[in-house]
Motif scaffolding. Structure first.
Motif, PDB file in Angstrom:
ATOM      1  N   ALA A 143      41.086 -12.850  37.894  1.00  0.00           N
ATOM      2  CA  ALA A 143      41.882 -11.990  37.017  1.00  0.00           C
ATOM      3  C   ALA A 143      41.108 -10.717  36.722  1.00  0.00           C
ATOM      4  O   ALA A 143      39.873 -10.670  36.821  1.00  0.00           O
ATOM      5  N   THR A 144      41.848  -9.674  36.383  1.00  0.00           N
ATOM      6  CA  THR A 144      41.256  -8.395  35.992  1.00  0.00           C
ATOM      7  C   THR A 144      41.387  -8.236  34.487  1.00  0.00           C
ATOM      8  O   THR A 144      42.482  -8.379  33.933  1.00  0.00           O
ATOM      9  N   MET A 145      40.294  -7.977  33.846  1.00  0.00           N
ATOM     10  CA  MET A 145      40.307  -7.847  32.391  1.00  0.00           C
ATOM     11  C   MET A 145      39.658  -6.526  31.983  1.00  0.00           C
ATOM     12  O   MET A 145      38.847  -5.956  32.713  1.00  0.00           O
ATOM     13  N   GLN A 146      40.068  -6.057  30.816  1.00  0.00           N
ATOM     14  CA  GLN A 146      39.516  -4.816  30.274  1.00  0.00           C
ATOM     15  C   GLN A 146      38.634  -5.144  29.086  1.00  0.00           C
ATOM     16  O   GLN A 146      38.983  -5.953  28.230  1.00  0.00           O
TER      17      GLN A 146
ATOM     18  N   PHE B   7      33.609  -4.602  39.369  1.00  0.00           N
ATOM     19  CA  PHE B   7      33.936  -3.908  38.118  1.00  0.00           C
ATOM     20  C   PHE B   7      34.281  -2.470  38.440  1.00  0.00           C
ATOM     21  O   PHE B   7      34.050  -1.968  39.560  1.00  0.00           O
ATOM     22  N   GLY B   8      34.871  -1.776  37.468  1.00  0.00           N
ATOM     23  CA  GLY B   8      35.250  -0.385  37.641  1.00  0.00           C
ATOM     24  C   GLY B   8      35.260   0.335  36.315  1.00  0.00           C
ATOM     25  O   GLY B   8      35.126  -0.277  35.245  1.00  0.00           O
ATOM     26  N   ILE B   9      35.450   1.650  36.380  1.00  0.00           N
ATOM     27  CA  ILE B   9      35.443   2.458  35.162  1.00  0.00           C
ATOM     28  C   ILE B   9      36.816   3.069  34.892  1.00  0.00           C
ATOM     29  O   ILE B   9      37.006   3.746  33.886  1.00  0.00           O
ATOM     30  N   THR B  10      37.786   2.831  35.795  1.00  0.00           N
ATOM     31  CA  THR B  10      39.150   3.323  35.610  1.00  0.00           C
ATOM     32  C   THR B  10      40.135   2.198  35.901  1.00  0.00           C
ATOM     33  O   THR B  10      39.833   1.273  36.670  1.00  0.00           O
TER      34      THR B  10
ATOM     35  N   GLY C 114      33.467   2.904  22.284  1.00  0.00           N
ATOM     36  CA  GLY C 114      32.698   2.581  23.461  1.00  0.00           C
ATOM     37  C   GLY C 114      33.464   2.848  24.746  1.00  0.00           C
ATOM     38  O   GLY C 114      34.688   3.016  24.756  1.00  0.00           O
ATOM     39  N   GLU C 115      32.738   2.856  25.848  1.00  0.00           N
ATOM     40  CA  GLU C 115      33.334   3.070  27.155  1.00  0.00           C
ATOM     41  C   GLU C 115      34.156   1.850  27.584  1.00  0.00           C
ATOM     42  O   GLU C 115      33.821   0.708  27.269  1.00  0.00           O
ATOM     43  N   ARG C 116      35.244   2.119  28.310  1.00  0.00           N
ATOM     44  CA  ARG C 116      36.051   1.026  28.846  1.00  0.00           C
ATOM     45  C   ARG C 116      35.443   0.514  30.142  1.00  0.00           C
ATOM     46  O   ARG C 116      35.024   1.289  30.995  1.00  0.00           O
ATOM     47  N   ILE C 117      35.424  -0.824  30.261  1.00  0.00           N
ATOM     48  CA  ILE C 117      34.893  -1.470  31.451  1.00  0.00           C
ATOM     49  C   ILE C 117      35.984  -2.399  31.997  1.00  0.00           C
ATOM     50  O   ILE C 117      36.513  -3.246  31.272  1.00  0.00           O
ATOM     51  N   PHE C 118      36.302  -2.215  33.268  1.00  0.00           N
ATOM     52  CA  PHE C 118      37.280  -3.077  33.929  1.00  0.00           C
ATOM     53  C   PHE C 118      36.516  -4.013  34.864  1.00  0.00           C
ATOM     54  O   PHE C 118      35.721  -3.549  35.699  1.00  0.00           O
ATOM     55  N   VAL C 119      36.741  -5.307  34.708  1.00  0.00           N
ATOM     56  CA  VAL C 119      36.020  -6.279  35.525  1.00  0.00           C
ATOM     57  C   VAL C 119      37.000  -7.233  36.196  1.00  0.00           C
ATOM     58  O   VAL C 119      38.033  -7.591  35.623  1.00  0.00           O
ATOM     59  N   THR C 120      36.679  -7.615  37.423  1.00  0.00           N
ATOM     60  CA  THR C 120      37.426  -8.642  38.152  1.00  0.00           C
ATOM     61  C   THR C 120      36.608  -9.917  38.069  1.00  0.00           C
ATOM     62  O   THR C 120      35.467  -9.961  38.553  1.00  0.00           O
ATOM     63  N   THR C 121      37.168 -10.937  37.457  1.00  0.00           N
ATOM     64  CA  THR C 121      36.412 -12.152  37.168  1.00  0.00           C
ATOM     65  C   THR C 121      37.049 -13.360  37.841  1.00  0.00           C
ATOM     66  O   THR C 121      38.247 -13.379  38.119  1.00  0.00           O
TER      67      THR C 121
END
Length: 376
Positions: A58-61, A94-97, A139-146
């Protein structure tokens, strides 16, 4: 030659296959409902119940710590933490957008639009560094695929029974269903014995009237019966709905029990009368024990009807929380929690758990009771 004794008809396999198909059509959705009731909202939205025992991707923010939480290490300002916040999982990317949530593999270094450097490890720990103090308040947003292991929880049941009020509806439904099942059985058993074994004028007309009442829609009697209850002072009360369910269930109960009792051996009844037994003693000590399959069959039907009923409950009971039955609670949840599938799944399984237990506990008597009197 197909009907030779010892050979199966060609239709036997078709009947068996149809029976298996019907069982699967009923069992698979029920099992899926059970599994979904133990899953959380994110799992239900991301995958089907048949995938619940496998790890889920899943992808979570996640939002990193605020700038005022940064600490200085040498010449760098550092914000560190963990995207799982005490939970479990494995980060694969992970990603920043939001457009590219998996642009970087776990462990790589990403350059943000503000010039910060971000890295996220497989265990979820992240590290955001900057040569100058962080700016802003968020804080900065972090998008991660877990990849998360399968998890199950009982919080859905605790929530619907307590916070959503389904526990009170469960007790209200029991309060309605148990007396509404016992009362018609008691009344119908006496009436069925009289119609089966006692000779009196007008018996045939009463049997015909009972059969005729089987085809009368109960909706025709709802408003007149409610007006009668209101005049008698039992409207919008448990006594009123008990009597209403008793009236609606008596024709089927009398018809079913009468057919069963009429098929009992006449020699037993006549022998008891020769020995001096009264009709009440014959009914209590001979007829009732022998009629248990028919009693159990009707008990299953009546209990399932009263447990799943909404229309009669809305007419003869109030709509307050003190009197709202479980089907009424489910109707309210469909309106207020229509998108919370985990809540609806847990509520639905609670509503079918008791009927399932009743059916499986008494199902061996069901066919015997229904077929009684159909053949000689």
């Amino acid at each position: 030659m197909d009907n030779i004794v010892g050979q199966r008809s060609s239709l036997t396999w078709l009947v068996n296959l149809c029976a298996v198909a019907l069982v699967l059509l009923w069992t698979i959705p029920t099992f899926g409902l059970l599994v979904s009731s133990f899953r959380d909202r994110d799992q239900i939205l991301s995958s089907g119940w048949w995938q619940s025992v496998f790890p889920q991707e899943a992808t979570m923010q996640y939002r990193a710590g605020a700038p005022d939480t940064a600490v200085q290490e040498g010449g760098l300002f550092v914000i560190a933490g963990n995207v799982f916040e005490g939970g479990g999982g494995v980060v694969s990317a992970f990603g920043i957008t939001s457009r590219e949530p998996g642009a970087f593999a776990a462990g790589e270094v990403a350059q943000t639009n503000d010039g910060y450097e971000l890295t996220v490890a497989e265990d979820g720990s992240y590290r955001l560094t900057s040569a100058t103090p962080f700016e802003g308040t968020r804080g900065e947003r972090i998008f991660v695929t877990t990849t998360q292991p399968p998890t199950f929880t009982t919080e859905n049941f605790a929530r619907v029974l307590n916070a959503e009020g389904l526990g009170r509806g469960f007790l209200n439904t029991l309060t309605v269903s148990i007396p509404a099942t016992v009362i018609p059985i008691l009344v119908a058993a006496f009436a069925a014995y009289a119609l089966a074994w006692m000779d009196f004028p007008g018996r045939a007309l009463l049997i015909a009237a009972v059969v005729g009442l089987l085809v009368v829609p109960l909706q025709l009697a709802l408003i007149p019966l409610l007006q009668l209850h209101l005049k008698a002072g039992i409207g919008k009360s448990y006594l009123g709905i008990w009597l209403a369910h008793t009236a609606f269930g008596l024709p089927l109960a009398i018809y079913l029990l009468r057919n069963y009792m009429a098929g009992l051996p006449r020699d037993i009844i006549e022998s008891a009368r020769v020995d001096g037994a009264t009709d009440f003693q014959i009914f209590l000590k001979i007829i009732l024990p022998l009629s248990f399959p028919a009693l159990a069959s009707f008990a299953i039907f009546q209990f399932l009807w009263t447990w799943n009923d909404l229309l009669v409950a809305l007419v003869f009971l109030g709509s307050t929380q003190d009197q709202l039955v479980m089907t009424g609670q489910l109707k309210e949840l469909m309106g207020s929690r229509g998108g919370d599938w985990e809540i609806l799944a847990a509520s639905a399984f609670i509503s079918i758990a008791v009927p399932l237990a009743v059916f499986f506990a008494m199902q061996k008597y069901l066919v015997r009771g229904l077929l009684a009197g159909s053949v000689k």
